[in-house]
Motif scaffolding. Structure first.
Motif, short mmCIF file in Angstrom:
data_model
loop_
_atom_site.label_atom_id
_atom_site.label_comp_id
_atom_site.label_asym_id
_atom_site.label_seq_id
_atom_site.Cartn_x
_atom_site.Cartn_y
_atom_site.Cartn_z
N GLY A 237 -1.27 -8.07 -8.71
CA GLY A 237 -2.64 -7.58 -8.72
C GLY A 237 -3.64 -8.45 -8.00
N ILE A 238 -3.18 -9.29 -7.07
CA ILE A 238 -4.13 -10.18 -6.36
C ILE A 238 -4.08 -9.98 -4.85
N TYR A 239 -3.26 -9.03 -4.38
CA TYR A 239 -3.15 -8.78 -2.95
C TYR A 239 -3.44 -7.32 -2.64
N THR A 240 -4.06 -7.07 -1.50
CA THR A 240 -4.27 -5.70 -1.06
C THR A 240 -2.97 -5.16 -0.46
N ILE A 241 -2.92 -3.85 -0.27
CA ILE A 241 -1.73 -3.24 0.33
C ILE A 241 -1.50 -3.78 1.74
N GLY A 242 -2.58 -3.98 2.49
CA GLY A 242 -2.44 -4.52 3.84
C GLY A 242 -1.87 -5.92 3.83
N GLU A 243 -2.30 -6.75 2.88
CA GLU A 243 -1.79 -8.11 2.80
C GLU A 243 -0.32 -8.12 2.43
N VAL A 244 0.05 -7.24 1.52
CA VAL A 244 1.45 -7.15 1.11
C VAL A 244 2.29 -6.66 2.29
N ALA A 245 1.79 -5.64 2.99
CA ALA A 245 2.53 -5.08 4.13
C ALA A 245 2.83 -6.15 5.16
N ARG A 246 1.82 -6.92 5.53
CA ARG A 246 2.02 -7.97 6.54
C ARG A 246 2.94 -9.07 6.04
N SER A 247 2.94 -9.30 4.74
CA SER A 247 3.77 -10.36 4.16
C SER A 247 5.24 -10.01 4.16
N VAL A 248 5.55 -8.72 4.27
CA VAL A 248 6.96 -8.32 4.27
C VAL A 248 7.37 -7.72 5.62
N GLY A 249 6.60 -8.03 6.66
CA GLY A 249 7.04 -7.67 8.01
C GLY A 249 6.48 -6.41 8.60
N TYR A 250 5.45 -5.80 7.98
CA TYR A 250 4.86 -4.57 8.50
C TYR A 250 3.40 -4.81 8.90
N GLN A 251 3.09 -4.61 10.16
CA GLN A 251 1.71 -4.72 10.62
C GLN A 251 0.93 -3.45 10.32
N ASP A 252 1.61 -2.33 10.22
CA ASP A 252 1.00 -1.04 9.95
C ASP A 252 1.12 -0.74 8.46
N ALA A 253 -0.01 -0.77 7.74
CA ALA A 253 0.01 -0.56 6.30
C ALA A 253 0.45 0.86 5.94
N LEU A 254 0.11 1.83 6.77
CA LEU A 254 0.51 3.21 6.49
C LEU A 254 2.02 3.38 6.60
N HIS A 255 2.60 2.76 7.62
CA HIS A 255 4.05 2.82 7.77
C HIS A 255 4.73 2.11 6.60
N PHE A 256 4.17 0.98 6.21
CA PHE A 256 4.70 0.25 5.04
C PHE A 256 4.66 1.13 3.80
N SER A 257 3.52 1.80 3.57
CA SER A 257 3.38 2.64 2.38
C SER A 257 4.42 3.76 2.37
N LYS A 258 4.66 4.33 3.54
CA LYS A 258 5.65 5.40 3.66
C LYS A 258 7.04 4.89 3.30
N MET A 259 7.42 3.72 3.82
CA MET A 259 8.74 3.16 3.55
C MET A 259 8.86 2.71 2.10
N PHE A 260 7.75 2.18 1.55
CA PHE A 260 7.77 1.73 0.16
C PHE A 260 8.03 2.91 -0.77
#
Length: 277
Positions: A237-260
Motif C-alpha cells: 500500500g505504499i506504491y502506485t501502479i506505475g511504480e510497481v509496473a516499472r519495478s517489475v520490468g514494465y514501462q507501460d502501466a496499462l500493459h502491466f495491468s493487463k498482464m497482472f
C-alpha cells in the motif's frame, strides 16, 4: 504433531551462498498429504520410520525408513503418508546460489529426487538442528554448518554414479542459473536470448531444458515471477501502479495491468488501499 523451527537471524538475501530457512520433524497422521504444489526453495525430507508416497511429474515413489526425497524449486511435488503405517520424517529447507553446484556432485536431480541415507548419520544431523537455540547470536552460522554436514553426507551417500550422469547434472545447473538470472534481472527488460547468452547456450535448447524441469516455458515463468513480486509490492500500500509496473520490468502501466489481471485474475487496483484507488 509437527515441530518447526525457523532461522531468525536474517531473511534470505540474493547472493547468499548457503542459507537454511527452516527445519522440523513430524509424526504424520494416516493419509496426511501435502500438495501437489511448488516451492521456491529446496526442501529435503528424511523418513525415520513408517512409509508413504511421493509423486513428481508422472513418477510415483514409495519410500520407507532410511530413504529421503528432495523437493526442487518450481517442480510440482505431492507426498502422502501411508494410511496404515504413516511415516515420521524430518525436513530441512534451504536456498543459496551454491546449492545447485553442490547437488551436481550427487546423483540426486529433479527427475531422480529419491535417495537413501545412513540411518545412523541422518537422524543425528536433524537432532543437531532441533537442538539449535533460536536466541543464540551464532544460530545462522551453526545451522549453516549443519547444512554443510548434510550436503557432505549426501555427496558421500548418493554420489554421482558415473560420467553418464554428468549431462543431467549440467542440465539441472543450467535451469537453476536461468532462474537465478530471472530473479536478479526481473525488473529489467530481459529475454530468453539474454539468458541463453549468459550460459553460452542456444535459446531453443535452454527453453526445452527449462520447460522439462519446471513445467513452464522460460517467458511464462518470468511473467509469473514478476507478478508475484508485483503483488507483494501492491499489498504494502505504499506504491502506485506505475511504480510497481516499472519495478517489475514494465514501462507501460496499462500493459502491466493487463498482464497482472491475466495472471492473478484481478486488476492491480484490487490490491491497493483506498487512498490509491
Amino acid at each position: 504433531m509437527a515441530v518447526v523451527q525457523y532461522n531468525p537471524e536474517r531473511p534470505f538475501r540474493e547472493g547468499n551462498d548457503l542459507y537454511v530457512s527452516y527445519w522440523g520433524k513430524e509424526d504424520c497422521s494416516p493419509g496426511h498429504a501435502v500438495g501437489p504444489g511448488i516451492r521456491e526453495i529446496y526442501k529435503v525430507h528424511f523418513i525415520h520410520k513408517g512409509k508413504g508416497i511421493v509423486k513428481v511429474g508422472k513418477e510415483t515413489y514409495t519410500l520407507l525408513a532410511g530413504q529421503a526425497f528432495m523437493i526442487y524449486p518450481h517442480v510440482i511435488t505431492y507426498y502422502e503418508a501411508d494410511a496404515e503405517d504413516p511415516w515420521t520424517y524430518s525436513w530441512i529447507a534451504f536456498q543459496g546460489n551454491q546449492i545447485a553446484h553442490a547437488l551436481s556432485r550427487t546423483s540426486v536431480a529433479p527427475e531422480a529426487p529419491v535417495f537413501s541415507m545412513d540411518l545412523r548419520v541422518m537422524p543425528r544431523i536433524f537432532e543437531q538442528l532441533l537442538e539449535v537455540s533460536g536466541s543464540a547470536p551464532s544460530v545462522d552460522l551453526r545451522v549453516t554448518a549443519i547444512l554443510l554436514q548434510f550436503l557432505a553426507a549426501l555427496t558421500d551417500g548418493a554420489p554421482a554414479e558415473s560420467t553418464n550422469s554428468v549431462p543431467s547434472q549440467k542440465h539441472d545447473l543450467y535451469v537453476h542459473k536461468s532462474i537465478e538470472f530471472f530473479k536478479t534481472h526481473y525488473s529489467e527488460k530481459i529475454s530468453v536470448e539474454q539468458v541463453a547468452a549468459s550460459l553460452q547456450l542456444d535459446r531453443k535448447y535452454i527453453s526445452a531444458l527449462f520447460k522439462k524441469a519446471t513445467g513452464l516455458p522460460p517467458q511464462q515463468y518470468l511473467l509469473q515471477y514478476r507478478m508475484e513480486r508485483a503483488e507483494e509490492m501492491l499489498v504494502k500500500g505504499i506504491y502506485t501502479i506505475g511504480e510497481v509496473a516499472r519495478s517489475v520490468g514494465y514501462q507501460d502501466a496499462l500493459h502491466f495491468s493487463k498482464m497482472f489481471k491475466k495472471v492473478k485474475g484481478a486488476s492491480p487496483k484490487h490490491y491497493l488501499p483506498d487512498h490509491f484507488a
